[in-house]
Design a protein around this motif. Structure first.
Motif, short mmCIF file in Angstrom:
data_model
loop_
_atom_site.label_atom_id
_atom_site.label_comp_id
_atom_site.label_asym_id
_atom_site.label_seq_id
_atom_site.Cartn_x
_atom_site.Cartn_y
_atom_site.Cartn_z
N PRO A 59 48.25 34.62 43.72
CA PRO A 59 49.46 33.86 44.05
C PRO A 59 49.55 32.47 43.41
CG PRO A 59 47.94 33.84 45.91
CD PRO A 59 47.34 34.75 44.88
N GLY A 60 48.48 32.00 42.77
CA GLY A 60 48.62 30.77 42.00
C GLY A 60 47.83 29.58 42.52
N ASN A 61 46.94 29.82 43.48
CA ASN A 61 46.16 28.68 43.99
C ASN A 61 45.32 28.04 42.89
OD1 ASN A 61 47.04 28.89 46.62
ND2 ASN A 61 45.49 30.39 47.16
N LYS A 62 44.60 28.88 42.14
CA LYS A 62 43.73 28.31 41.10
C LYS A 62 44.56 27.81 39.92
CE LYS A 62 40.02 31.27 42.67
NZ LYS A 62 40.83 32.20 43.49
N THR A 63 45.70 28.44 39.66
CA THR A 63 46.57 27.95 38.58
C THR A 63 47.04 26.54 38.90
OG1 THR A 63 47.43 30.22 38.50
CG2 THR A 63 48.53 28.60 37.12
N PHE A 97 48.83 34.27 33.28
CA PHE A 97 49.18 35.70 33.22
C PHE A 97 49.11 36.33 34.60
CE2 PHE A 97 47.68 34.69 28.97
CZ PHE A 97 48.70 35.22 28.21
N GLU A 98 50.05 37.22 34.84
CA GLU A 98 50.00 38.05 36.06
C GLU A 98 50.67 39.37 35.71
OE1 GLU A 98 48.57 38.16 39.14
OE2 GLU A 98 49.59 40.09 39.22
N ARG A 99 49.94 40.46 36.00
CA ARG A 99 50.41 41.78 35.59
C ARG A 99 51.43 42.37 36.57
NH1 ARG A 99 45.52 46.08 35.81
NH2 ARG A 99 45.53 45.62 38.03
N ALA A 137 52.45 39.68 32.27
CA ALA A 137 51.84 40.62 31.32
C ALA A 137 50.41 40.93 31.74
CB ALA A 137 51.83 40.01 29.93
N ASP A 138 49.94 42.06 31.24
CA ASP A 138 48.55 42.47 31.45
C ASP A 138 47.69 41.70 30.44
OD1 ASP A 138 46.08 43.77 31.30
OD2 ASP A 138 46.96 45.72 31.79
N PHE A 139 46.75 40.93 30.92
CA PHE A 139 45.93 40.11 30.04
C PHE A 139 45.21 40.96 28.98
CE2 PHE A 139 41.70 38.02 29.32
CZ PHE A 139 42.15 36.95 28.58
N LEU A 140 44.87 42.18 29.37
CA LEU A 140 44.12 43.03 28.42
C LEU A 140 44.97 43.43 27.21
CD1 LEU A 140 42.19 45.33 30.94
CD2 LEU A 140 41.22 43.55 29.46
N LYS A 163 55.81 41.85 41.39
CA LYS A 163 56.07 41.21 42.69
C LYS A 163 55.21 39.97 42.88
CE LYS A 163 57.00 43.16 47.04
NZ LYS A 163 56.63 44.18 48.02
N ARG A 164 53.94 40.12 42.52
CA ARG A 164 53.02 38.98 42.65
C ARG A 164 53.40 37.88 41.64
NH1 ARG A 164 48.34 39.83 45.71
NH2 ARG A 164 47.12 38.45 44.38
N PHE A 165 54.01 38.28 40.54
CA PHE A 165 54.47 37.30 39.55
C PHE A 165 55.57 36.41 40.15
CE2 PHE A 165 57.14 36.21 35.77
CZ PHE A 165 56.20 35.42 35.11
N LEU A 193 39.05 33.53 34.74
CA LEU A 193 39.19 34.96 35.07
C LEU A 193 38.81 35.14 36.53
CD1 LEU A 193 37.20 36.65 32.18
CD2 LEU A 193 39.66 36.85 32.57
N ASP A 194 39.81 35.46 37.34
CA ASP A 194 39.56 35.66 38.77
C ASP A 194 40.19 37.01 39.11
OD1 ASP A 194 38.87 34.81 41.46
OD2 ASP A 194 40.98 34.33 41.77
N PRO A 195 39.67 38.08 38.53
CA PRO A 195 40.39 39.36 38.58
C PRO A 195 40.30 40.05 39.95
CG PRO A 195 38.29 39.64 37.45
CD PRO A 195 38.40 38.18 37.82
N1 SAM Z 1 43.50 33.46 40.95
C1 SAM Z 1 44.45 33.80 42.00
C2 SAM Z 1 44.57 32.62 42.96
O1 SAM Z 1 43.62 31.85 43.09
O2 SAM Z 1 45.63 32.46 43.59
C3 SAM Z 1 44.04 35.08 42.70
C4 SAM Z 1 43.91 36.23 41.74
S1 SAM Z 1 43.78 37.82 42.51
C5 SAM Z 1 42.14 37.90 42.97
C6 SAM Z 1 43.85 38.83 41.07
C7 SAM Z 1 45.24 38.88 40.44
O3 SAM Z 1 45.09 39.39 39.12
C8 SAM Z 1 46.18 39.81 41.14
O4 SAM Z 1 47.39 39.17 41.39
C9 SAM Z 1 46.38 40.98 40.17
O5 SAM Z 1 47.67 41.55 40.23
C10 SAM Z 1 46.15 40.29 38.85
N2 SAM Z 1 45.66 41.16 37.75
C11 SAM Z 1 44.80 42.19 37.83
N3 SAM Z 1 44.57 42.72 36.62
C12 SAM Z 1 45.29 41.99 35.74
C13 SAM Z 1 45.44 42.02 34.32
N4 SAM Z 1 44.82 42.96 33.58
N5 SAM Z 1 46.24 41.11 33.74
C14 SAM Z 1 46.89 40.17 34.48
N6 SAM Z 1 46.79 40.10 35.84
C15 SAM Z 1 45.99 40.98 36.46
#
Ligand code: SAM
Length: 318
Positions: free
Chosen positions: A107-111, A127-129, A154-157, A132-134, A174-176
């Motif tokens: 949700p963007g805390n670390k951002t 980036f956020e894939r 977008a998907d970071f990969l 809805k979460r975006f 990277l906080d996946p």
């Molecule tokens: N760093 C966020 C914060 O502190 O608010 C929490 C991140 S949460 C653990 C992981 C997020 O990564 C999820 O919203 C998920 O949808 C997203 N995500 C997972 N795989 C992804 C990818 N390949 N590219 C971009 N986002 C991805």
């Protein structure tokens, strides 16, 4: 309020958003509202500064902020202490030319924390894939006034490391997605995991670990990257030390000269480090951070930091 007795050991943390406020003004504001600067466990109205994270305040575990003006205006962000560690360890630059990536943002805390540490300067690609979460991410960034952030759905990969927009990125967070096994269940608390409390099977953990490893390896391909922080809110070595071990042995790490940052560079005052028995070189666990759910006044968490070693010119000549 509580779903887990350990939640009573975890203060309610509020990070002062330094893009909009400062800690002295925040303390004055809360004192004027009847809070007492005596520590989070002294009384229901006690609060204090955190010892490890600058601009983080600790309140009594049951303190509610959802109707507080400072929360509603984005001046404070409710964020667990351990989840503040990754941005601090990444230590992004705060220059006009800085390029930083948050690969998994919602949700963007670390951002928003990174944006504040950058002093709102340079560019932070978030980036956020998930669509809805975006939307949640965009809402959070606008409420916290993070003007140097460019959110990307977008998907970071799939991001090309040689794309001119991102090729200059020097720092990547990277906080996946992870199992979320470190999260202590406090039913009213906004947590930044996306895990669905699924049944933990080894198969699921192995799949998560393979995905987490692929994210680190992809980050290592960015040509200018110097520093990569990988974190999870999991307590499983499979998603933590094992992923780090495999990342260090990967072709991407070897060919780009990545190693773990030394302990002095990874919040050295935090006492709980990685699990030595889970690393090939047990002493390297000192470079890693762990938080034990409840015991450390935080949720369960893991942080690692990879740095690119500059190539030794003497070696090249041989
Ligand atoms: N760093 C966020 C914060 O502190 O608010 C929490 C991140 S949460 C653990 C992981 C997020 O990564 C999820 O919203 C998920 O949808 C997203 N995500 C997972 N795989 C992804 C990818 N390949 N590219 C971009 N986002 C991805």
């Amino acid at each position: 309020v509580s779903g887990d007795p350990r939640a009573e050991q975890i203060p309610r943390y509020a990070r002062v958003n330094t893009l909009l406020w400062n800690s002295s003004d925040a303390i004055e504001y809360f004192v004027a509202r009847g809070f007492v600067l005596s520590g989070p466990f002294e009384s229901d109205t006690g609060f204090g500064r955190d010892a490890h994270v600058p601009n983080l305040l600790q309140f009594a575990p049951r303190t509610l902020f959802h109707e507080d003006d400072a929360y509603l205006s984005g001046k404070i962000i409710l964020q667990d202490k351990a989840s503040c560690f990754p941005a601090i360890v990444l230590n992004p630059p705060s220059t006009e030319t800085a390029t930083v990536i948050d690969a998994t943002s919602a949700p963007g805390n670390k951002t928003s924390h990174l944006s504040a540490l950058m002093g709102g300067k340079g560019t932070l690609y978030a980036f956020e894939r998930d669509f809805k979460r975006f939307s949640t991410l965009k809402h959070m960034l606008s409420s916290a006034r993070c003007q140097n952030v460019q959110p990307v759905n977008a998907d970071f990969l799939t991001v090309d490391p040689s794309d001119t927009r991102f090729a200059g990125a020097t720092h990547i967070l990277l906080d996946p997605s992870c199992s979320g096994s470190g999260i202590v269940n406090r039913l009213d608390y906004l947590v930044d995991t996306d895990s669905e409390n699924e049944v933990e099977t080894n198969d699921r953990l192995n799949k998560l670990a393979a995905f987490q490893l692929s994210m680190i390896k992809h980050a290592m391909k960015f040509p200018a990257v110097q520093r990569i922080v990988y974190s999870t809110c999991s307590i499983h070595a499979l998603e933590n030390e094992h992923v780090v071990k495999e990342a260090l042995a990967s072709d991407e790490a070897v060919s780009n000269n990545f190693q773990l940052a030394p302990k002095e560079d990874v919040l050295p005052t935090w006492p709980r480090r990685g699990l030595p028995s889970e690393m090939n070189a047990p002493e390297s666990a000192e470079s890693l951070i762990r938080c034990s759910p409840g015991e450390d006044g935080t949720n369960g968490f893991f942080v690692s930091c990879f740095v690119k070693r500059t190539k030794d010119p003497m070696k090249k000549r041989k």
